[in-house]
Design an enzyme around this catalytic site. Sequence first.
Site, mmCIF file in Angstrom:
data_model
loop_
_atom_site.group_PDB
_atom_site.id
_atom_site.type_symbol
_atom_site.label_atom_id
_atom_site.label_comp_id
_atom_site.label_asym_id
_atom_site.label_seq_id
_atom_site.Cartn_x
_atom_site.Cartn_y
_atom_site.Cartn_z
ATOM 1 N N GLU A 38 43.547 33.563 65.286
ATOM 2 C CA GLU A 38 44.010 34.567 64.829
ATOM 3 C C GLU A 38 44.971 35.145 65.772
ATOM 4 O OE1 GLU A 38 40.731 37.207 63.652
ATOM 5 O OE2 GLU A 38 40.083 35.642 62.508
ATOM 6 N N PHE A 84 42.136 30.438 79.296
ATOM 7 C CA PHE A 84 40.872 30.965 79.020
ATOM 8 C C PHE A 84 40.127 31.053 80.484
ATOM 9 C CE2 PHE A 84 41.911 29.663 74.728
ATOM 10 C CZ PHE A 84 40.997 30.474 73.959
ATOM 11 N N CYS A 86 34.539 33.609 65.566
ATOM 12 C CA CYS A 86 34.238 32.401 65.762
ATOM 13 C C CYS A 86 33.406 32.109 66.940
ATOM 14 C CB CYS A 86 35.443 31.494 65.811
ATOM 15 S SG CYS A 86 36.359 31.246 64.256
#
Length: 441
Positions: free
Chosen positions: A155, A252, A263
Amino acid sequence: MRITMVGTGYVGLVSGACFADFGHQVTCVDKSTEKIAALQRGEIPIFEPDLDRLVETNARAGRLTFSTELAEPVSNSDAIFIAVGTPSRRGDGHADLNYVYAAAREIAGSLKGFTVVITKSTVPVGTGDEVERLIRETDASADVAVASNPEFLREGAAIRDFKHPDRIVAGTDDERARKVISEIYRPLYLNQAPVMFTSRRTAELIKYAANAFLATKITFINEIADLSEKVGANVQEVARGIGLDNRIGSKFLHAGPGFGGSCFPKDTRALIKTAQDFEAPIRIVEAVQAVNDNRKRAMARKVAAVFGGNLRGKTIGILGLTFKPNTDDMRESPSIPLITALQDLGATIKAYDPEGMKQARSELSDVTYCDGPYSCAEGADAIVIVTEWEQFRALDLPRLKREMACPVIVDLRNIYRPEEVAAHGFRYESVGRASQNATGV
Ligand SMILES: NC(=O)c1ccc[n+]([C@@H]2O[C@H](COP(=O)([O-])OP(=O)(O)OC[C@H]3O[C@@H](n4cnc5c(N)ncnc54)[C@H](O)[C@@H]3O)[C@@H](O)[C@H]2O)c1
């Protein structure tokens, strides 16, 4: 190709619009009459950058239509994607597959000619087998292949991710299904996105393994951040120092308030459950989940520590509510447990988010919503940056300070340089880096 997308949410709408943009004929179906009515009026029910333009162009070209009725588009389709939600089942954390199975039953009643039914929803290993069984139970003579094609879009960058994926995973052993899927994604592999054909079960597991790995990476750097604070190291430099190693990679590795969103939390829970059911527990993911769950309240304690552990009588301004920037999605956002914990510690909460306030209103109570970062700072004893929206990266710090009762910034996304904030007379706390206190308090 003629495609039906069953489920027109964050994934279904983006995928449907992108497929239409590739030149396919797409019908997006949803049970929600409001959602479909809005789309038919040309309104986009979610916030996703550039999606409005993509939908409008393809709808105007007649390649993208919207419907609440599934039977007619299904009977005319070469491929049907199931992109309905798979939330956590209440109580045990397994993926709730009711929406997927309901969609499969409905699809089964309307199939005509050879059709590929493709699960795009994130579903546990073996779900494709059950979808196939349900379809054959409803229509024993259906000429159907059931495949898995997990979606990896993020998203906030969904269209770019969909059109420039690192890879496309397609799980099926059926030769005809492979041809249909290849044809659907042909515009992408012309762009050199590798299409990886696997068994259905392998494809299903790839998606969970990918999300669990990313969640692990985030949690790892978050724990390194905690250690950095204790030993006087700087987690951003540690992250860069390890991320430049190609075996590790820099993505990340941003320390923060813990992962959330629609998610990672539910997918790690579901993988843990599947692994336990098959007596192959994945302990590293179990640890990730436990560490991440504790982190949101730990962040509230970090804010409280600035005031000696008690927030009674204090007003805290929250900048950013969504789980990441460029979305309006509030599902399992870290801001929710964080705000609740701050309230438990006695704080009064003001908040501002560029897109998330509508959804936030149904998730959070006793919050004063503001129309911008400066009104959120008005009278606040501390500002807490929870989501790294672009517009929070270059705040007018002197103006912010003038608005506040007490010049304290707790930056849970490390978007500022500590010395820069301190130079404006703030007390500045961030994650995994040394505190700066220029207030003299
Ligand atoms: N959101 C993401 O970033 C993302 C990324 C990759 C994968 N996924 C996975 O994709 C799936 C969908 O996620 P989402 O975020 O788009 O969910 P969502 O809740 O935004 O959308 C799901 C839609 O399906 C509709 N629906 C449910 N049952 C239906 C039925 N029988 N017929 C027609 N419509 C039906 C709902 O009304 C809803 O609009 C999930 O499995 C999710 O894990 C999501």
